[in-house]
Write a protein that holds these residues in place. Structure first.
Motif, PDB file in Angstrom:
ATOM      1  N   ASN A   1       2.211   1.573  -3.556  1.00 49.56           N
ATOM      2  CA  ASN A   1       1.191   1.958  -4.545  1.00 49.56           C
ATOM      3  C   ASN A   1       0.687   3.390  -4.358  1.00 49.56           C
ATOM      4  O   ASN A   1       0.188   3.999  -5.308  1.00 49.56           O
ATOM      5  CB  ASN A   1       0.016   0.983  -4.496  1.00 49.56           C
ATOM      6  CG  ASN A   1       0.360  -0.356  -5.131  1.00 49.56           C
ATOM      7  OD1 ASN A   1       1.234  -0.441  -6.001  1.00 49.56           O
ATOM      8  ND2 ASN A   1      -0.303  -1.413  -4.695  1.00 49.56           N
ATOM      9  N   THR A   2       0.826   3.927  -3.165  1.00 45.76           N
ATOM     10  CA  THR A   2       0.399   5.308  -2.928  1.00 45.76           C
ATOM     11  C   THR A   2       1.564   6.287  -3.054  1.00 45.76           C
ATOM     12  O   THR A   2       1.411   7.479  -2.750  1.00 45.76           O
ATOM     13  CB  THR A   2      -0.237   5.451  -1.530  1.00 45.76           C
ATOM     14  OG1 THR A   2       0.688   4.976  -0.526  1.00 45.76           O
ATOM     15  CG2 THR A   2      -1.527   4.660  -1.437  1.00 45.76           C
ATOM     16  N   GLY A   3       2.713   5.779  -3.506  1.00 48.48           N
ATOM     17  CA  GLY A   3       3.854   6.649  -3.773  1.00 48.48           C
ATOM     18  C   GLY A   3       4.612   7.109  -2.556  1.00 48.48           C
ATOM     19  O   GLY A   3       5.443   8.025  -2.642  1.00 48.48           O
ATOM     20  N   LYS A   4       4.399   6.478  -1.403  1.00 44.67           N
ATOM     21  CA  LYS A   4       5.068   6.898  -0.182  1.00 44.67           C
ATOM     22  C   LYS A   4       6.438   6.245  -0.012  1.00 44.67           C
ATOM     23  O   LYS A   4       7.266   6.746   0.756  1.00 44.67           O
ATOM     24  CB  LYS A   4       4.178   6.604   1.028  1.00 44.67           C
ATOM     25  CG  LYS A   4       2.901   7.446   1.031  1.00 44.67           C
ATOM     26  CD  LYS A   4       2.032   7.150   2.231  1.00 44.67           C
ATOM     27  CE  LYS A   4       0.762   8.009   2.184  1.00 44.67           C
ATOM     28  NZ  LYS A   4      -0.144   7.710   3.328  1.00 44.67           N
TER      29      LYS A   4
ATOM     30  N   ASN B   1       0.826  -1.211   0.000  1.00 44.43           N
ATOM     31  CA  ASN B   1       0.000   0.000   0.000  1.00 44.43           C
ATOM     32  C   ASN B   1       0.860   1.260   0.000  1.00 44.43           C
ATOM     33  O   ASN B   1       0.556   2.238  -0.697  1.00 44.43           O
ATOM     34  CB  ASN B   1      -0.936   0.008   1.206  1.00 44.43           C
ATOM     35  CG  ASN B   1      -2.066  -0.995   1.068  1.00 44.43           C
ATOM     36  OD1 ASN B   1      -2.403  -1.401  -0.038  1.00 44.43           O
ATOM     37  ND2 ASN B   1      -2.631  -1.405   2.189  1.00 44.43           N
ATOM     38  N   LEU B   2       1.935   1.247   0.776  1.00 45.74           N
ATOM     39  CA  LEU B   2       2.840   2.398   0.808  1.00 45.74           C
ATOM     40  C   LEU B   2       3.484   2.613  -0.557  1.00 45.74           C
ATOM     41  O   LEU B   2       3.674   3.750  -1.002  1.00 45.74           O
ATOM     42  CB  LEU B   2       3.920   2.191   1.876  1.00 45.74           C
ATOM     43  CG  LEU B   2       3.462   2.304   3.329  1.00 45.74           C
ATOM     44  CD1 LEU B   2       4.566   1.832   4.274  1.00 45.74           C
ATOM     45  CD2 LEU B   2       3.057   3.734   3.662  1.00 45.74           C
TER      46      LEU B   2
END
Length: 556
Positions: free
Chosen positions: A268-271, A265-266
């Motif tokens: 895929n959200t660009g974090k 998730n991190l």
């Protein structure tokens, strides 16, 4: 880690598909000269475990050696082809005719992050500290039968000052060996052999290496914002590093994620720009993704059987109990259903791709063959014979592993397999944080442990000498005099006889796995990570630190 190593690899350690291990990269490597992009040179990434220690002398695990690989340099370092090349050493050393005395000239521009020069005495201090029994360094064994008098010092028969290392002057280091060592250059690239600033270490005392304020770098980066226990830290460019112009990244931000879905998730959200190794679920899902990077590692994984706990023999001291356990689980089912990341079954300790015979044509794993295979019928026979010898009809044993999601799934798989195929077995699962698991291993406070080891250098010995009697990384109470003699012969008697040395190492692995079932091989690890295409030159290694980021840069 393992790693062992890795690295490591150890290293070595369990985080399964989540702990990054050593292996050279392919299509992600590009020339460092392209790192002139105007993009902000900040990398954000995931690690699966905490840092147990920042002390190179005491480090034993993949996570710690990764930190050392970014912040420290020894005489040699690894290039992008996994070849050891001079680092603090100023070119190649002079070597005596008998191959036992090496004289290294050191770079005069090498400095510590506090501005002080790196000197020959920094190596002398570090190496003496490593072999001093009072230090308690588990990796001290890597000096044994290599650097002169190391074994005698470790046994209390000589003083640390007797070690075969001498500062001729500030920029000249003389190293005397017990006998020629064919893999010395790759050994000297390993983290335990880095120098230490004597004044700094002594000033810090017991606090040395416990957090980033109590560490001193001489490599491309400095560790920062690590409090000794936290799940975040960062690397900052070291402006005192002699080759600082080659270092493009200004900052690297690291956070620990023990759950695969959080890491994905991190990403895929660009974090974050890079994940750790993905779990089976996500490895399947992202196998064909454009950002997927697949690796086969030098990391060998196995069940480790503890024969001595709290000063008393455990049921695992019985060879038939061990053989029953070793043959009672389906390795193929495990690698395909639980991992699904490119890992594959292994029937020996030394993995493929690490060691070749003297001709350079035959791989050690192929030559040694299948020493421990899945055979539930034979497993049951060994198990029942062992129970009879122990005078019991059932056993309750503990399986120790980490508290990551993947580790828990693995524990459940082995619990199901072993209890199903071995009547009378109750397997209790103990899942603890990585650092706690290492402590329990060091104290031999476990029955069975999922363990892994990555190459520390390119030779079968980096795996096989783990299990000599009372070895620093044995921690399982295993002892076999013939095995010990074979390992010693490979190091000493046949140091200059490659063919005979090869033969005794093959024989030693057969005793360890086939005859004694001291451990139960499971698989050679592969992994799949997600890395943004704009991250260039992220160099993963077959041995030593799992990866190095000196040449990494962002190009958008």
């Amino acid at each position: 880690m393992k790693k062992s190593k890795f690295y490591l690899f150890t290293v070595l350690t369990l985080a399964l598909a989540l702990v990054l291990s050593a292996c050279g990269t392919g299509d992600k490597k590009e020339s460092a000269s392209k790192g002139s992009s105007s993009a902000e040179q900040v990398l954000n990434m995931i690690e699966p475990t905490e840092i147990p220690t920042g002390d190179p002398t005491l480090a034993t695990d993949t996570a710690s050696f990764i930190v050392i690989g970014q912040t420290m340099e020894g005489l040699y370092t690894l290039n992008d082809k996994d070849l050891p090349v001079p680092a603090i050493a100023d070119g190649k050393p002079e070597v005596s005719k008998d191959g036992t005395v090496y004289t290294f000239k050191l770079r005069k521009d090498a400095k510590w992050a506090n501005g002080e020069p790196v000197t020959a005495n920094d190596f002398v201090f570090s190496w003496r500290r490593a072999v001093d029994p009072n230090t308690g360094a588990q990796y001290a064994y890597m000096f044994a039968d290599v650097v002169k008098n190391a074994s005698a010092i470790m046994e209390g028969k000589a003083k640390p000052e007797d070690l075969g290392v001498k500062a001729i002057d500030d920029n000249t280091l003389e190293v005397t060996l017990e006998q020629p060592v064919p893999y010395l250059d790759s050994l000297l690239a390993f983290g335990t052999f880095v120098p230490l600033n004597e004044k700094f270490v002594k000033e810090k005392g017991d606090k040395f290496g416990t957090n980033s304020d109590n560490m001193l770098a001489n490599g491309p980066f400095k560790l920062a914002k690590w409090d000794g226990t936290g799940l975040t830290w960062k690397y900052e460019k070291n402006d005192k590093y002699y080759d600082k112009d080659a270092v493009k990244l200004k900052e690297i931000n690291v956070q620990v994620s023990k759950t695969p879905n959080t890491a994905v998730n991190l990403y895929n959200t660009g974090k974050v720009d890079r994940t750790g190794a993905l779990s089976a679920e996500y490895a399947k899902q992202y196998a064909n993704n454009k950002d997927a990077v697949k690796m086969v590692e030098s990391s060998s994984w196995y069940l480790k059987f503890n024969q001595l706990r709290n000063g008393k023999e455990t049921p695992l001291a019985n060879v038939n109990i061990r053989k029953g356990l070793a043959m009672a689980f389906d390795k193929k089912a495990y690698t395909e259903t639980v991992l699904s990341n490119g890992s594959f079954p292994s029937n020996g300790l030394v993995p493929k791709g690490v060691a070749k015979d003297p001709s350079g044509e035959k791989d050690f794993r192929d030559e040694s063959g299948d020493l421990s295979t899945y055979d539930p019928k034979q497993a049951k026979e060994y198990w029942e014979k062992g129970l009879k010898e122990l005078g019991v009809k059932s056993l309750e044993l503990e399986l120790l592993s980490d508290d990551t999601e993947n580790a828990k799934k693995t524990s459940e798989f082995f619990q199901d397999q072993l209890q199903k195929n071995l009547p009378g077995l109750k397997l209790k699962l103990t899942n603890v944080p990585f650092k706690i698991r290492l402590q329990k291993q060091d104290q031999q406070d476990y029955d069975i442990q999922m363990a892994g080891w990555g190459a520390d250098y390119l030779d079968a010995m980096t795996y096989l000498d783990l299990f000599v009697t009372n070895g620093g990384n044995n921690k399982a109470g295993y002892s076999n005099k013939k095995y010990d003699q074979l390992i010693n012969d490979a190091k000493v008697k046949y140091a200059n006889d490659p063919e005979k040395r090869w033969e005794v190492l093959l024989e030693a692995e057969k005793i360890l796995i086939q005859d004694d079932a001291a451990i139960a091989p499971i698989y050679q690890r592969g992994h799949l990570t997600l890395t943004q295409p704009y991250v260039k030159n992220f160099e993963e290694h077959l041995f030593g630190p799992d990866y190095t980021m000196k040449n990494t840069y962002i190009e958008k």
